[in-house]
Design a protein around this motif. Sequence first.
Motif, short mmCIF file in Angstrom:
data_model
loop_
_atom_site.label_atom_id
_atom_site.label_comp_id
_atom_site.label_asym_id
_atom_site.label_seq_id
_atom_site.Cartn_x
_atom_site.Cartn_y
_atom_site.Cartn_z
N ASN A 352 0.71 -1.56 -0.32
CA ASN A 352 0.20 -0.04 -0.04
C ASN A 352 0.97 1.77 -0.28
O ASN A 352 0.53 1.98 -0.23
N ALA A 353 1.67 1.20 0.38
CA ALA A 353 3.00 1.99 0.21
C ALA A 353 3.83 2.51 -0.58
O ALA A 353 4.99 3.31 0.02
N ASN A 354 4.23 1.84 -1.17
CA ASN A 354 4.58 1.63 -2.70
C ASN A 354 4.56 3.12 -3.24
O ASN A 354 6.23 3.15 -3.73
N TYR A 355 3.91 3.46 -3.86
CA TYR A 355 4.44 4.90 -4.04
C TYR A 355 5.28 6.23 -3.15
O TYR A 355 5.27 7.40 -3.53
N VAL A 356 4.11 5.99 -1.56
CA VAL A 356 4.96 6.18 -0.81
C VAL A 356 6.93 6.70 -0.87
O VAL A 356 7.50 7.05 -1.47
N GLN A 374 17.86 4.34 -3.04
CA GLN A 374 16.78 3.43 -4.30
C GLN A 374 15.42 3.05 -3.78
O GLN A 374 15.30 3.22 -1.81
N PHE A 375 14.61 3.06 -4.27
CA PHE A 375 13.18 1.99 -4.14
C PHE A 375 13.57 0.93 -4.12
O PHE A 375 13.43 0.47 -5.49
N GLY A 376 13.99 0.06 -3.04
CA GLY A 376 14.61 -1.30 -3.45
C GLY A 376 13.74 -2.14 -3.48
O GLY A 376 12.17 -2.16 -3.57
N SER A 377 14.59 -3.66 -4.08
CA SER A 377 12.98 -4.91 -4.66
C SER A 377 12.53 -5.53 -3.46
O SER A 377 11.95 -4.88 -1.78
N ASN A 393 6.40 -1.62 -11.04
CA ASN A 393 6.21 -1.20 -11.92
C ASN A 393 5.38 0.43 -11.42
O ASN A 393 5.74 1.76 -11.69
N ALA A 394 6.02 0.33 -9.48
CA ALA A 394 5.81 1.94 -8.94
C ALA A 394 6.86 2.52 -9.36
O ALA A 394 7.06 3.80 -9.96
N LEU A 395 8.46 2.03 -8.75
CA LEU A 395 9.72 2.43 -9.56
C LEU A 395 9.76 2.92 -11.13
O LEU A 395 9.72 3.49 -10.88
#
Length: 468
Positions: A352-356, A374-377, A393-395
């Motif tokens: 739920n917080a991926n876009y955050v 980085q937005f990690g794996s 997809n978010a990244l």
Amino acid sequence: MSFIHDDFLLSTKSASRLYHTFAKDEPILDYHNHLPPKDIAENRQFKNLFEIWLEGDHYKWRAMRCNGVPEEFITGKASPRDKFLAWAKTVPHTLRNPLYHWTHLELKRYFGIDTLLDEKTAPAIWEQTEAALAKPEMSARGILRTQKVKALCTTDDPIDDLAHHQKCAADGFEVGVYPTFRPDKALAVHLPDAWNAWCDKLSAASGIEVKSYASLLDALKQRHDFFHSVGGRLSDHGLNYCHANFVSDAEAERIFQKARSGTAASAQEQDQFASNIMLHVGRLNAARGWTMQLHLGPVRNNNSRLAREIGADVGCDSIGDWPQAETLSRFLDRLDTENALPKTVLYNVNPNANYVFGTMAGNFADGTTPGKVQFGSGWWFVDQKEGMEWQINALSNLGLLSRFIGMLTDSRSFMSFPRHEYFRRTLCNLLGTDIESGLIPNDDALVGSMVKNICYANAKAYLGLKVS
């Protein structure tokens, strides 16, 4: 056709071409795992599938409990063979769980076994793998070689002597085995008995008597320096949320002395003390050119009965719903304001917080390092196909996928390296589908080079580890 075939998870011709041409043969840099360095230093030879596959894998333990398997056959006193048979009986019930994919991918890659594992096939698979595990190439070091691992980073307490890492280097072992600095226990002033015992061990390890807040910081720096001398270039932090309630050194000293005297810090005091310690480690990382990893969001050890009977990290954790944005922003901003923000990888367990997380990473680019934050794996409960796709997809939508440093195992098992293959197939399937939908160019020089970089080269360049 066997279940694990050449085009497993690859649904288009473009996906297959990307994987087989650009991803399949890339080496592995596994920059975060929980493998025991002792096993590598001693080149452990595993006797059976229980030892190499089930001994510390709480993912499997969790599934077995969900299938009604008694604890005796999970972490109890049953024989290794009987525990394996209990797992085999559970496997058919894991359909559509990533464990079903991982199980058969690992049997295929390590033993060449195409047979589906279940209660009937288990005895023969036990015997076949037992014979194979006796071969030199299936020792701990042999596996790292055959899986094309160039370097790996274990997860280590600051008080660890790192003797096993040093032995690997002294032996001339060609795979880099490096420690990761994980000072989570330094934050636990709300648990004074355990915290004081840990501080005493830190005193012994560092040669600095931890009798004040300032001496605690000095001792952590001494251990950070020592980790650096052994090849460590990363810290790691497992937190519910990022601490960002900073206080003066005088207030941190008061909280330190309260806990050192045996009185538990309040929740607010613990948050304040942890904020200052995390700030200190961030500064140390920046000064040394290290990477800071923030693993955020879980609720750990929910089952208090099993925690009392068995211990922590036994498969009773879940996704949390902690607010993340404001404290994460304040923590990163404080370090950035001081020009002390290290390279940082943000791992999110709650999709739920991926876009955050994806948008937060882009806030602190500073023109020095590509993909500095980085937005990690996909991590823990989201390190499976769907979770990987969500993260990718978010990244892609919010940042630069081309600068992504890729996958890691986050595992306690030497059988888990095919998770890199699993990720690479998922990545290539997404990109191949985009090519055939006309969303990205059908250009191997453009897309293929990005795939290769995400699989290995980006991590090698970003982390600064010594890699052969």
